[in-house]
Design a protein around this motif. Sequence first.
Motif, PDB file in Angstrom:
ATOM      1  N   LYS A  42      -3.432  -6.438   2.313  1.00 38.92           N
ATOM      2  CA  LYS A  42      -4.170  -5.437   1.517  1.00 38.92           C
ATOM      3  C   LYS A  42      -4.175  -4.075   2.216  1.00 38.92           C
ATOM      4  O   LYS A  42      -4.374  -3.053   1.558  1.00 38.92           O
ATOM      5  N   TYR A  54      -1.778  -0.649   1.468  1.00 38.15           N
ATOM      6  CA  TYR A  54      -1.932   0.304   0.362  1.00 38.15           C
ATOM      7  C   TYR A  54      -2.833   1.492   0.674  1.00 38.15           C
ATOM      8  O   TYR A  54      -3.880   1.661   0.075  1.00 38.15           O
ATOM      9  N   PHE A  73       5.204   1.473  -2.476  1.00 38.92           N
ATOM     10  CA  PHE A  73       5.266   0.313  -3.371  1.00 38.92           C
ATOM     11  C   PHE A  73       5.817   0.725  -4.741  1.00 38.92           C
ATOM     12  O   PHE A  73       6.636   0.021  -5.328  1.00 38.92           O
ATOM     13  N   GLU A 120      -8.619  -5.338 -14.805  1.00 39.85           N
ATOM     14  CA  GLU A 120      -7.335  -5.552 -14.122  1.00 39.85           C
ATOM     15  C   GLU A 120      -7.539  -5.490 -12.609  1.00 39.85           C
ATOM     16  O   GLU A 120      -8.021  -4.490 -12.065  1.00 39.85           O
ATOM     17  N   GLY A 172      -5.998  -5.205  -8.886  1.00 36.05           N
ATOM     18  CA  GLY A 172      -4.786  -4.681  -8.239  1.00 36.05           C
ATOM     19  C   GLY A 172      -3.985  -3.869  -9.240  1.00 36.05           C
ATOM     20  O   GLY A 172      -2.778  -4.055  -9.394  1.00 36.05           O
ATOM     21  N   GLY A 174      -3.074  -0.690  -9.379  1.00 39.99           N
ATOM     22  CA  GLY A 174      -2.068   0.259  -8.905  1.00 39.99           C
ATOM     23  C   GLY A 174      -1.885   1.408  -9.870  1.00 39.99           C
ATOM     24  O   GLY A 174      -2.841   2.073 -10.263  1.00 39.99           O
ATOM     25  N   LYS A 201       1.884  -1.518 -16.424  1.00 40.54           N
ATOM     26  CA  LYS A 201       2.014  -2.575 -17.438  1.00 40.54           C
ATOM     27  C   LYS A 201       0.805  -2.612 -18.346  1.00 40.54           C
ATOM     28  O   LYS A 201       0.900  -2.966 -19.521  1.00 40.54           O
ATOM     29  N   ASP A 208      -8.959  -1.535  -7.734  1.00 44.05           N
ATOM     30  CA  ASP A 208      -7.912  -1.447  -6.712  1.00 44.05           C
ATOM     31  C   ASP A 208      -8.502  -0.984  -5.378  1.00 44.05           C
ATOM     32  O   ASP A 208      -9.481  -0.238  -5.339  1.00 44.05           O
ATOM     33  N   ILE A 209      -7.868  -1.429  -4.306  1.00 48.22           N
ATOM     34  CA  ILE A 209      -8.302  -1.064  -2.954  1.00 48.22           C
ATOM     35  C   ILE A 209      -7.773   0.324  -2.589  1.00 48.22           C
ATOM     36  O   ILE A 209      -8.261   0.963  -1.666  1.00 48.22           O
ATOM     37  N   SER A 210      -6.750   0.792  -3.334  1.00 50.65           N
ATOM     38  CA  SER A 210      -6.146   2.097  -3.045  1.00 50.65           C
ATOM     39  C   SER A 210      -6.786   3.157  -3.947  1.00 50.65           C
ATOM     40  O   SER A 210      -6.518   3.217  -5.153  1.00 50.65           O
ATOM     41  N   GLY A 237     -12.361  -1.121  -4.865  1.00 53.90           N
ATOM     42  CA  GLY A 237     -12.916  -2.219  -4.072  1.00 53.90           C
ATOM     43  C   GLY A 237     -11.876  -3.276  -3.769  1.00 53.90           C
ATOM     44  O   GLY A 237     -10.726  -3.195  -4.200  1.00 53.90           O
ATOM     45  N   ASP A 238     -12.340  -4.276  -3.031  1.00 56.51           N
ATOM     46  CA  ASP A 238     -11.502  -5.373  -2.539  1.00 56.51           C
ATOM     47  C   ASP A 238     -11.750  -6.604  -3.415  1.00 56.51           C
ATOM     48  O   ASP A 238     -12.862  -7.138  -3.418  1.00 56.51           O
ATOM     49  N   PHE A 239     -10.727  -7.044  -4.146  1.00 54.83           N
ATOM     50  CA  PHE A 239     -10.958  -8.169  -5.074  1.00 54.83           C
ATOM     51  C   PHE A 239     -11.114  -9.509  -4.362  1.00 54.83           C
ATOM     52  O   PHE A 239     -11.417 -10.513  -4.987  1.00 54.83           O
ATOM     53  N   PRO A 259      -1.434  -8.779 -13.057  1.00 57.87           N
ATOM     54  CA  PRO A 259       0.033  -8.806 -13.152  1.00 57.87           C
ATOM     55  C   PRO A 259       0.708  -8.651 -11.791  1.00 57.87           C
ATOM     56  O   PRO A 259       0.046  -8.627 -10.747  1.00 57.87           O
ATOM     57  N   GLY A 260       2.037  -8.546 -11.817  1.00 60.31           N
ATOM     58  CA  GLY A 260       2.789  -8.145 -10.623  1.00 60.31           C
ATOM     59  C   GLY A 260       3.028  -9.256  -9.633  1.00 60.31           C
ATOM     60  O   GLY A 260       3.613  -9.031  -8.582  1.00 60.31           O
ATOM     61  N   THR A 262       0.774 -10.364  -7.801  1.00 60.69           N
ATOM     62  CA  THR A 262      -0.099 -10.102  -6.644  1.00 60.69           C
ATOM     63  C   THR A 262      -0.766 -11.406  -6.212  1.00 60.69           C
ATOM     64  O   THR A 262      -1.088 -11.587  -5.033  1.00 60.69           O
TER      65      THR A 262
HETATM   66  N1  SAH Z   1      -0.483  -4.330 -10.814  1.00 56.84           N
HETATM   67  C1  SAH Z   1       0.559  -3.446 -10.341  1.00 56.84           C
HETATM   68  C2  SAH Z   1       0.499  -3.237  -8.830  1.00 56.84           C
HETATM   69  C3  SAH Z   1       0.813  -4.457  -7.990  1.00 56.84           C
HETATM   70  S1  SAH Z   1       0.869  -4.030  -6.259  1.00 56.84           S
HETATM   71  C4  SAH Z   1       1.892  -3.990 -10.764  1.00 56.84           C
HETATM   72  O1  SAH Z   1       1.936  -5.066 -11.309  1.00 56.84           O
HETATM   73  O2  SAH Z   1       2.908  -3.325 -10.544  1.00 56.84           O
HETATM   74  C5  SAH Z   1      -0.613  -4.720  -5.683  1.00 56.84           C
HETATM   75  C6  SAH Z   1      -1.789  -3.818  -6.003  1.00 56.84           C
HETATM   76  O3  SAH Z   1      -2.967  -4.509  -5.618  1.00 56.84           O
HETATM   77  C7  SAH Z   1      -1.784  -2.504  -5.236  1.00 56.84           C
HETATM   78  O4  SAH Z   1      -2.116  -1.456  -6.108  1.00 56.84           O
HETATM   79  C8  SAH Z   1      -2.839  -2.694  -4.146  1.00 56.84           C
HETATM   80  O5  SAH Z   1      -3.479  -1.482  -3.801  1.00 56.84           O
HETATM   81  C9  SAH Z   1      -3.777  -3.691  -4.796  1.00 56.84           C
HETATM   82  N2  SAH Z   1      -4.442  -4.593  -3.869  1.00 56.84           N
HETATM   83  C10 SAH Z   1      -3.871  -5.381  -2.919  1.00 56.84           C
HETATM   84  N3  SAH Z   1      -4.805  -6.130  -2.311  1.00 56.84           N
HETATM   85  C11 SAH Z   1      -6.000  -5.805  -2.884  1.00 56.84           C
HETATM   86  C12 SAH Z   1      -7.340  -6.248  -2.693  1.00 56.84           C
HETATM   87  N4  SAH Z   1      -7.639  -7.170  -1.777  1.00 56.84           N
HETATM   88  N5  SAH Z   1      -8.308  -5.703  -3.481  1.00 56.84           N
HETATM   89  C13 SAH Z   1      -8.010  -4.755  -4.426  1.00 56.84           C
HETATM   90  N6  SAH Z   1      -6.760  -4.307  -4.654  1.00 56.84           N
HETATM   91  C14 SAH Z   1      -5.765  -4.823  -3.889  1.00 56.84           C
END
Ligand code: SAH
Length: 316
Positions: A25, A28, A36, A78, A80, A82, A86, A103-105, A130-132, A156-157, A159
């Motif tokens: 995490k 980012y 990314f 949603e 993460g 980013g 999508k 999102d954490i970023s 925040g941190d999910f 999605p993604g 993650t």
């Molecule tokens: N959903 C987007 C981004 C995926 S990248 C896609 O599908 O393309 C992963 C995303 O999750 C990044 O934006 C990162 O900042 C976020 N992320 C990663 N770990 C996290 C956490 N523990 N809490 C919140 N967001 C997090």
Amino acid sequence: MVPADSFREDVIAGLSLPQKALPPKYFYDAKGSRLFEAICRLKEYYPTRSELALMRACIGDIARFAGAAGSAAVTLIEYGSGESMKSRLLIEALRPAAYVPVDISDDALRSAAAKLRRRFPRLDILAVHGDFSRPLKIPMGAGASASSGRRVVYFPGSTIGNLTPEEAHAFLRMTRGQVGPSGAMLVGVDLTKDANVLHAAYNDARGITAAFNMNLLARINRELGGDFRLQCFRHYAFYNAPMGRIEMHLVSLVPQSVNIGDYRFAFGKGESIHTENSYKYSIDGFRALAASAGFRGEKVWLDGKALFSLHGLVAD
Ligand code: SAH
Ligand code: AVI
């Protein structure tokens, strides 16, 4: 920015382990999020392209699944999010009352929310920085009260692949509690495939993935006053077939020690810091994981090349 104290504590704890490790995490920060986004546009990195193709081809069916309760206002959450690339497609088709990107970023979250506000001026956008992986208070949109609204969580993604199966189980359980008996979850999951395809996706020719990995050391230097010499480490990613995951590491090229504040960490030549896992699942394997957390896999959508999957989960 995440609080510097927890970043420092996690880094010190991770580098003190026998197999040094850092939580993904922390990739980012603003630069990591930009890197990314660049990875997502690489020809070798099939997951983003495949998931977008799948979304475009099946969006009507996906939105019908997510909006199944008909008249109930939907709050789309949603994790993460980013750059919310999508989610745009899903919002257009589903027309939720509210969208809660988490999102954490902070940088990625703010810029995505600003763009979405311009594109969907009537949508209630409630961004949560925040941190999910920790309990978070998630707001409901104005048009969707806790009693009448339907909650749909979008993840999605792939993650979810960055979590261990145990962490993924705990996360799915938490989400199952959050969406309640009438809610649903949409999860993007990368599929097990030829190891050469996986290897190329995490070892791109332009070295963007390597820069993404190395940025973690640069971030420790910037934010925690570390003295990592980046030229003394290299990016290493490989498919660990027995574990069903890509592993990313940063390998020390020489014997060396690194200081972070009052702490000093010794590295042998060839010793690595394990920075990320990216688990790949079979369709049945992921369904079994979801079932163990109280979800029934009602739908699964695939892209034309069957590289990537999107699972529609409902409460069991
Ligand atoms: N959903 C987007 C981004 C995926 S990248 C896609 O599908 O393309 C992963 C995303 O999750 C990044 O934006 C990162 O900042 C976020 N992320 C990663 N770990 C996290 C956490 N523990 N809490 C919140 N967001 C997090
Ligand atoms: C965000 N996550 C799903 C990406 C992945 O593929 O595991 C992060 C990433 N790591 C290297 N390239 C992309």
